[in-house]
Scaffold this motif. Structure first.
Motif, short mmCIF file in Angstrom:
data_model
loop_
_atom_site.label_atom_id
_atom_site.label_comp_id
_atom_site.label_asym_id
_atom_site.label_seq_id
_atom_site.Cartn_x
_atom_site.Cartn_y
_atom_site.Cartn_z
N SER A 110 30.32 70.65 25.33
CA SER A 110 29.66 70.85 26.63
C SER A 110 29.67 69.59 27.48
O SER A 110 29.04 69.55 28.53
CB SER A 110 28.21 71.32 26.42
OG SER A 110 28.18 72.57 25.75
N LEU A 111 30.38 68.57 27.02
CA LEU A 111 30.42 67.29 27.74
C LEU A 111 31.66 67.24 28.63
O LEU A 111 32.79 67.28 28.14
CB LEU A 111 30.46 66.13 26.73
CG LEU A 111 30.33 64.72 27.29
CD1 LEU A 111 28.95 64.50 27.90
CD2 LEU A 111 30.60 63.69 26.19
N PRO A 112 31.49 67.18 29.97
CA PRO A 112 32.66 67.23 30.87
C PRO A 112 33.71 66.17 30.56
O PRO A 112 34.91 66.45 30.62
CB PRO A 112 32.04 67.03 32.25
CG PRO A 112 30.63 67.51 32.12
CD PRO A 112 30.22 67.14 30.72
N GLU A 113 33.29 64.96 30.25
CA GLU A 113 34.24 63.87 30.01
C GLU A 113 35.13 64.13 28.80
O GLU A 113 36.22 63.55 28.70
CB GLU A 113 33.48 62.55 29.80
CG GLU A 113 32.81 62.01 31.05
CD GLU A 113 31.43 62.60 31.29
OE1 GLU A 113 30.72 62.08 32.16
OE2 GLU A 113 31.05 63.57 30.58
N ALA A 114 34.69 64.98 27.90
CA ALA A 114 35.46 65.28 26.68
C ALA A 114 36.28 66.55 26.81
O ALA A 114 36.93 66.96 25.85
CB ALA A 114 34.53 65.39 25.48
N ASN A 115 36.27 67.17 27.99
CA ASN A 115 36.97 68.44 28.17
C ASN A 115 38.06 68.38 29.23
O ASN A 115 38.59 69.41 29.64
CB ASN A 115 35.98 69.54 28.53
CG ASN A 115 35.23 70.03 27.30
OD1 ASN A 115 35.74 70.83 26.53
ND2 ASN A 115 34.02 69.53 27.11
N VAL A 116 38.43 67.19 29.67
CA VAL A 116 39.46 67.05 30.69
C VAL A 116 40.81 67.49 30.11
O VAL A 116 41.12 67.26 28.94
CB VAL A 116 39.52 65.58 31.19
CG1 VAL A 116 39.88 64.63 30.05
CG2 VAL A 116 40.51 65.44 32.32
N LEU A 117 41.59 68.18 30.93
CA LEU A 117 42.93 68.64 30.53
C LEU A 117 43.84 68.53 31.75
O LEU A 117 43.86 69.40 32.61
CB LEU A 117 42.88 70.08 30.00
CG LEU A 117 44.20 70.72 29.58
CD1 LEU A 117 44.95 69.85 28.57
CD2 LEU A 117 43.94 72.11 28.99
N GLU A 118 44.57 67.40 31.83
CA GLU A 118 45.40 67.09 32.99
C GLU A 118 46.74 66.53 32.53
O GLU A 118 46.95 66.29 31.34
CB GLU A 118 44.70 66.06 33.89
CG GLU A 118 43.32 66.49 34.38
CD GLU A 118 42.57 65.35 35.05
OE1 GLU A 118 43.10 64.22 35.06
OE2 GLU A 118 41.46 65.59 35.55
N LEU B 100 43.59 63.91 28.40
CA LEU B 100 43.24 64.99 27.49
C LEU B 100 41.93 64.65 26.79
O LEU B 100 41.80 63.57 26.20
CB LEU B 100 44.34 65.19 26.45
CG LEU B 100 44.18 66.34 25.45
CD1 LEU B 100 44.14 67.68 26.16
CD2 LEU B 100 45.33 66.31 24.44
N GLY B 101 40.95 65.55 26.88
CA GLY B 101 39.64 65.30 26.29
C GLY B 101 39.61 65.58 24.80
O GLY B 101 40.35 66.43 24.29
N ARG C 284 42.59 77.57 17.32
CA ARG C 284 41.54 78.09 18.21
C ARG C 284 40.18 77.45 17.94
O ARG C 284 39.22 77.67 18.70
CB ARG C 284 41.43 79.62 18.07
CG ARG C 284 42.58 80.37 18.77
CD ARG C 284 42.32 81.86 18.83
NE ARG C 284 42.37 82.48 17.52
CZ ARG C 284 43.49 82.94 16.94
NH1 ARG C 284 44.64 82.82 17.58
NH2 ARG C 284 43.46 83.51 15.75
N THR C 285 40.07 76.66 16.89
CA THR C 285 38.80 75.99 16.58
C THR C 285 38.94 74.46 16.48
O THR C 285 37.98 73.74 16.75
CB THR C 285 38.19 76.52 15.27
OG1 THR C 285 39.16 76.37 14.22
CG2 THR C 285 37.80 77.98 15.39
N ALA C 286 40.10 73.98 16.09
CA ALA C 286 40.30 72.54 15.92
C ALA C 286 40.39 71.84 17.27
O ALA C 286 40.90 72.39 18.24
CB ALA C 286 41.58 72.27 15.12
N THR C 287 39.90 70.61 17.32
CA THR C 287 39.87 69.84 18.56
C THR C 287 40.79 68.63 18.49
O THR C 287 41.20 68.19 17.41
CB THR C 287 38.45 69.34 18.87
OG1 THR C 287 38.05 68.42 17.82
CG2 THR C 287 37.46 70.49 18.96
N VAL C 288 41.08 68.08 19.64
CA VAL C 288 41.91 66.88 19.74
C VAL C 288 41.27 65.72 18.97
O VAL C 288 41.92 65.04 18.17
CB VAL C 288 42.11 66.49 21.21
CG1 VAL C 288 42.79 65.12 21.33
CG2 VAL C 288 42.92 67.56 21.93
#
Length: 240
Positions: free
Chosen positions: A47-55, A59-60, A90-94
């Motif tokens: 839910s943290l915007p800084e960790a969800n960037v995708l450009e 990449l967050g 679908r569940t793992a994160t960067v």
């Protein structure tokens, strides 16, 4: 276990100060927690915007692997697409893959992009290199890089339960002075080896120069794959 979902950096720092354990998609830690016991508090950055960037150049850490698309360079897209199964992606994160995993499938791709990491500690955010992130297991917020001229990702076929498959990541960048540089990162087993050189000379000279970096210490079979992948990326960079 209380799962905390901070929506700002200050909230995230408070969670850390209060002992919340960072968790990505929980694909790696869940089995360990079931065996060893769950922490009192965990913290997700979803839910943290800084960790969800995708450009194109960012990449967050909280971005799920299945969301990584053509907004990022091919080398990162290829790395994410080959991690585990569709259910895992679908569940793992960067962040979980780079910091929490022993395989770190995205790490070679991030290295050849010459990515810088923004991390969070109890004092705030700061930028550092990937070597420090991996060594000290920082709380990763995002990666940023300069868009490459061309990039590529090769992952050899692997067997379930077998050794980690060979990974070769490549990218060609334009430097500040206009000259081009090729970067290569190889995961052979659990170890990642890298090297780079300028692209001013012909392909054979570039390959010979890479042999004089740490890549020259690789076994013959991975070195053959490196030569093939580098030859291909140099052609693509010229055509582009």
């Amino acid at each position: 276990m209380l799962l905390r979902l901070p929506t700002s950096l200050s909230e995230a720092r408070n969670c850390m100060a209060e002992g919340a354990v960072p968790v990505g998609g929980a694909t790696l830690v869940w089995a360990l927690w079931q065996r060893d016991g769950f922490p009192e508090q965990a913290m997700s950055l979803r839910s943290l915007p800084e960790a969800n960037v995708l450009e194109r150049e960012a990449l967050g850490a909280a971005v799920l692997l299945h969301r990584i698309d053509d907004r990022v360079p091919e080398v990162l897209r290829g790395a994410a697409a080959t991690v585990g199964t569709g259910a895992v992606r679908r569940t793992a994160t960067v962040g979980g893959n780079i910091v929490g995993s022993t395989l770190r499938c995205l790490l070679p791709a991030a290295l050849v992009l010459d990515a810088r990491a923004t991390v969070l500690d109890r004092d705030g955010t700061y930028e550092t290199d990937l070597a420090e992130v991996v060594a000290k297991r920082h709380l990763l917020l995002s990666l940023r890089w300069r868009d490459p001229v061309a990039s590529g990702y090769h992952k050899a076929p692997g067997e379930v339960g077998g050794p980690p498959p060979l990974v070769v990541a490549t990218a060609v960048h334009t430097e500040g002075d206009g000259r081009r540089r090729v970067r290569v990162a190889v995961r052979d087993g659990y170890e990642v080896t890298g090297g780079s050189t300028e692209c001013a000379a012909g392909p054979d000279e570039v390959l010979d120069a890479l042999e004089r970096t740490d890549l020259g210490s690789l076994p013959p079979a991975p070195r053959d794959v490196v030569r093939r992948e580098v030859s291909e990326i140099l052609v693509r960079a010229t055509d582009g």
